[in-house]
Scaffold this motif. Structure first.
Motif, mmCIF file in Angstrom:
data_model
loop_
_atom_site.group_PDB
_atom_site.id
_atom_site.type_symbol
_atom_site.label_atom_id
_atom_site.label_comp_id
_atom_site.label_asym_id
_atom_site.label_seq_id
_atom_site.Cartn_x
_atom_site.Cartn_y
_atom_site.Cartn_z
ATOM 1 N N ALA A 98 -1.793 7.970 17.983
ATOM 2 C CA ALA A 98 -2.432 7.463 19.194
ATOM 3 C C ALA A 98 -1.535 6.492 19.951
ATOM 4 O O ALA A 98 -1.812 6.177 21.115
ATOM 5 N N GLY A 99 -0.480 5.999 19.298
ATOM 6 C CA GLY A 99 0.425 5.054 19.946
ATOM 7 C C GLY A 99 0.331 3.639 19.437
ATOM 8 O O GLY A 99 0.962 2.728 19.989
ATOM 9 N N VAL A 100 -0.441 3.407 18.358
ATOM 10 C CA VAL A 100 -0.557 2.072 17.763
ATOM 11 C C VAL A 100 0.705 1.778 16.954
ATOM 12 O O VAL A 100 1.152 2.612 16.160
ATOM 13 N N LYS A 101 1.298 0.597 17.156
ATOM 14 C CA LYS A 101 2.428 0.151 16.347
ATOM 15 C C LYS A 101 1.876 -0.539 15.102
ATOM 16 O O LYS A 101 1.244 -1.591 15.203
ATOM 17 N N VAL A 102 2.092 0.071 13.947
ATOM 18 C CA VAL A 102 1.543 -0.452 12.694
ATOM 19 C C VAL A 102 2.673 -1.070 11.883
ATOM 20 O O VAL A 102 3.721 -0.450 11.688
ATOM 21 N N ARG A 103 2.451 -2.293 11.418
ATOM 22 C CA ARG A 103 3.423 -2.981 10.571
ATOM 23 C C ARG A 103 2.721 -3.513 9.332
ATOM 24 O O ARG A 103 1.578 -3.953 9.412
ATOM 25 N N VAL A 104 3.452 -3.493 8.225
ATOM 26 C CA VAL A 104 2.887 -4.007 6.979
ATOM 27 C C VAL A 104 3.743 -5.167 6.502
ATOM 28 O O VAL A 104 4.977 -5.075 6.452
ATOM 29 N N PHE A 105 3.091 -6.267 6.208
ATOM 30 C CA PHE A 105 3.777 -7.455 5.724
ATOM 31 C C PHE A 105 3.984 -7.333 4.220
ATOM 32 O O PHE A 105 3.039 -7.188 3.455
ATOM 33 N N ASP A 106 5.225 -7.413 3.797
ATOM 34 C CA ASP A 106 5.599 -7.400 2.392
ATOM 35 C C ASP A 106 5.025 -6.200 1.647
ATOM 36 O O ASP A 106 4.244 -6.355 0.702
ATOM 37 N N PRO A 107 5.388 -4.983 2.050
ATOM 38 C CA PRO A 107 4.912 -3.808 1.306
ATOM 39 C C PRO A 107 5.478 -3.822 -0.101
ATOM 40 O O PRO A 107 6.669 -4.062 -0.294
ATOM 41 N N GLY A 108 4.640 -3.625 -1.074
ATOM 42 C CA GLY A 108 5.080 -3.683 -2.468
ATOM 43 C C GLY A 108 4.811 -2.387 -3.196
ATOM 44 O O GLY A 108 3.764 -1.768 -3.024
ATOM 45 N N LYS A 109 5.756 -1.960 -4.019
ATOM 46 C CA LYS A 109 5.558 -0.777 -4.837
ATOM 47 C C LYS A 109 4.866 -1.163 -6.140
ATOM 48 O O LYS A 109 5.102 -2.228 -6.692
ATOM 49 N N ARG A 110 4.025 -0.270 -6.611
ATOM 50 C CA ARG A 110 3.358 -0.494 -7.885
ATOM 51 C C ARG A 110 4.312 -0.174 -9.033
ATOM 52 O O ARG A 110 5.071 0.791 -8.977
ATOM 53 N N ILE A 111 4.262 -0.988 -10.063
ATOM 54 C CA ILE A 111 5.003 -0.743 -11.295
ATOM 55 C C ILE A 111 3.990 -0.632 -12.427
ATOM 56 O O ILE A 111 3.228 -1.572 -12.681
ATOM 57 N N PHE A 112 3.960 0.561 -13.050
ATOM 58 C CA PHE A 112 2.955 0.858 -14.068
ATOM 59 C C PHE A 112 1.543 0.630 -13.532
ATOM 60 O O PHE A 112 0.659 0.118 -14.227
ATOM 61 N N GLY A 113 1.361 0.969 -12.258
ATOM 62 C CA GLY A 113 0.046 0.883 -11.641
ATOM 63 C C GLY A 113 -0.353 -0.499 -11.162
ATOM 64 O O GLY A 113 -1.433 -0.677 -10.609
ATOM 65 N N GLN A 114 0.511 -1.490 -11.329
ATOM 66 C CA GLN A 114 0.183 -2.863 -10.969
ATOM 67 C C GLN A 114 0.961 -3.294 -9.729
ATOM 68 O O GLN A 114 2.157 -3.000 -9.594
ATOM 69 N N ARG A 115 0.265 -4.007 -8.825
ATOM 70 C CA ARG A 115 0.932 -4.572 -7.661
ATOM 71 C C ARG A 115 1.534 -5.923 -8.030
ATOM 72 O O ARG A 115 0.847 -6.781 -8.598
ATOM 73 N N LEU A 116 2.808 -6.123 -7.718
ATOM 74 C CA LEU A 116 3.488 -7.349 -8.096
ATOM 75 C C LEU A 116 3.656 -8.328 -6.934
ATOM 76 O O LEU A 116 4.054 -9.464 -7.147
ATOM 77 N N ASN A 117 3.376 -7.895 -5.716
ATOM 78 C CA ASN A 117 3.543 -8.774 -4.553
ATOM 79 C C ASN A 117 2.304 -9.636 -4.357
ATOM 80 O O ASN A 117 1.645 -9.629 -3.323
ATOM 81 N N VAL A 118 1.996 -10.438 -5.379
ATOM 82 C CA VAL A 118 0.758 -11.221 -5.395
ATOM 83 C C VAL A 118 0.892 -12.489 -4.560
ATOM 84 O O VAL A 118 -0.049 -12.909 -3.885
ATOM 85 N N PHE A 119 2.062 -13.120 -4.579
ATOM 86 C CA PHE A 119 2.217 -14.432 -3.969
ATOM 87 C C PHE A 119 2.747 -14.343 -2.543
ATOM 88 O O PHE A 119 3.374 -13.378 -2.147
ATOM 89 N N ARG A 120 2.493 -15.404 -1.765
ATOM 90 C CA ARG A 120 2.981 -15.553 -0.398
ATOM 91 C C ARG A 120 2.505 -14.400 0.491
ATOM 92 O O ARG A 120 3.288 -13.652 1.059
ATOM 93 N N ARG A 121 1.201 -14.291 0.592
ATOM 94 C CA ARG A 121 0.593 -13.220 1.375
ATOM 95 C C ARG A 121 0.440 -13.618 2.840
ATOM 96 O O ARG A 121 0.348 -14.787 3.178
#
Length: 419
Positions: A98-121
């Motif tokens: 539709a033309g929306v500019k989408v940005r994600v702050f601090d995208p984190g990959k899961r390791i063994f199913g767990q998200r590690l980017n817990v801090f500084r959100r």
């Protein structure tokens, strides 16, 4: 460059007069106004949010942003990689198409199913429409902010703003989405244009837009709380979902109560995470014995982050009074000086205390014991020193990623409670 914060000198630096402000309580008041404003946008819509879920509220936001983009409005959406981790490829692709500019702050990959980017959100919740209307508060885009969600529906608040303060908020969010993104020259032109666009007075409220980041404004929100509490002469009411503040704030609340100020805290009685109540209740002895009155909101989870002092000072925003918000997260609050708004907020919070809260008495607490004294001593020193040692937690440079593909592979939204 780190995306911890846009370097905005105006944020939180001075009082701005001539603003109109309206309190919005819960999703029933907040969502219709935001979606209506987006529907009326002519030039630009910028949305920052910690949580966006792919539920009925998320779909409504999706539809509103997509429709605005299709009619030629510049639409920017920033979400947090921890708070909004599992939006489907189709959901994201529809916005982009539709033309929306989408940005994600601090995208984190899961390791063994767990998200590690817990801090500084990126924990802010801000909307700016056409540079003339803004919304700031604690409400995310998820169906659990609506009463029909059931017993776990959240109690929360936001404000709608018009007037000169919106110009400051507009410049801030433009710089926020420009950092680390593509098309820096295009954003610089937008920022320069916004810098020359001061809104005319729209009301009587004085306001400050105050942010917290991990570079230059590490304790601005806390300092505003402390200054207001120290100046209090009549009453202090703080309604905060995640309450485990630092030593200085606890000390000033106790001092205020001892000099005769009516100090009241509205905290979670039916928390979305049990540890929240356990942590806050550890402070109850210290506060009650100084004369602070504590009310536990028991109807459903409390998610608000609001406060008032005396008859003029108020704040509404995204910042909890806990280590994450005060020492790690990116936050945004509006500080207001306005008798009418203060009175409205007081009436809403008083109704909450009268009808939906249980007041905690000293007799409700366990008797002092050797273990409780030891625990109290430890908690006291943790509170006193955590602003120093919390800096040792992971301090990576968060990234702001423009999306032109799916945010994540996989299905529906995953809930994040501490919001």
């Amino acid at each position: 460059m780190s995306n911890d914060t846009p370097d905005t000198a105006a944020a939180g630096r001075r009082w701005t007069d001539g603003n109109r402000v309206a309190l919005l309580e819960n999703g029933e008041q907040f969502f219709p106004r935001v979606f209506e404003a987006i529907g009326e946008a002519r030039r630009e819509v910028i949305v920052e949010t910690f949580i966006l879920f792919e539920d009925k509220v998320g779909e409504q936001l999706h539809a509103a942003l997509s429709a605005a983009a299709r009619r030629g409005v510049k639409v920017d959406l920033m979400i947090d990689g921890f708070g909004s981790p599992s939006l489907s490829p189709g959901f994201i692709a529809g916005l982009i198409a539709a033309g929306v500019k989408v940005r994600v702050f601090d995208p984190g990959k899961r390791i063994f199913g767990q998200r590690l980017n817990v801090f500084r959100r990126m924990h802010r919740k801000i909307v700016v429409v056409d540079g003339t209307l803004a919304f700031v508060g604690g409400i995310n885009y998820s169906a659990d902010h609506l009463l029909d969600f059931g017993p776990k529906a959240k109690q929360d608040y936001a404000v709608e703003l018009a007037g000169p303060i919106v110009s400051e908020i507009h410049r801030f969010v433009l710089q926020a989405i420009a950092v680390g993104g593509k098309g820096a020259g295009w954003f610089r032109r937008r920022i320069r244009a916004a810098a020359q666009d001061d809104n005319a007075p729209a009301g009587e409220a004085a306001a400050q837009f105050v942010t917290r980041d991990n570079r230059r404004h590490t304790n601005d929100i806390e300092r505003h709380y402390l200054a207001a509490i120290r100046s209090a002469r009549q009453r202090i009411v703080i309604a905060n979902a995640y309450f485990f503040p630092g030593y200085r704030l606890i000390k000033e609340l106790r001092r205020a109560a001892r000099r005769g100020v009516d100090v009241r805290l509205i905290l979670q009685g039916e928390p979305d995470m049990p540890i929240v109540k356990v942590a806050a209740s550890m402070l109850y002895h210290h506060l009650l014995h100084a004369g602070v009155r504590i009310y536990e909101y028991c109807e459903r989870p409390l998610h608000g982050k609001v406060a008032l002092v005396d008859e003029r000072w108020s704040t509404v925003g995204s910042s909890n009074l806990d280590p994450l918000s005060l020492s790690l997260n990116l936050e945004a609050n509006v500080i207001l000086r306005d008798r009418g708004f203060n009175q409205t907020l007081w009436e809403r919070l008083d109704a909450l205390m009268q009808n939906s809260c249980r007041q905690i008495e000293a007799s409700d607490l366990d008797e002092w014991s050797g273990w409780r004294l030891v625990r109290s001593f430890v908690i006291f020193h943790v509170l006193r020193w955590y602003p120093s040692w919390v800096g040792w937690l992971p301090r990576h440079a968060p990234k702001l990623k423009p999306l032109d593909t799916a945010l994540h592979q996989g299905g529906g939204a995953t809930r994040t409670d501490a919001a």
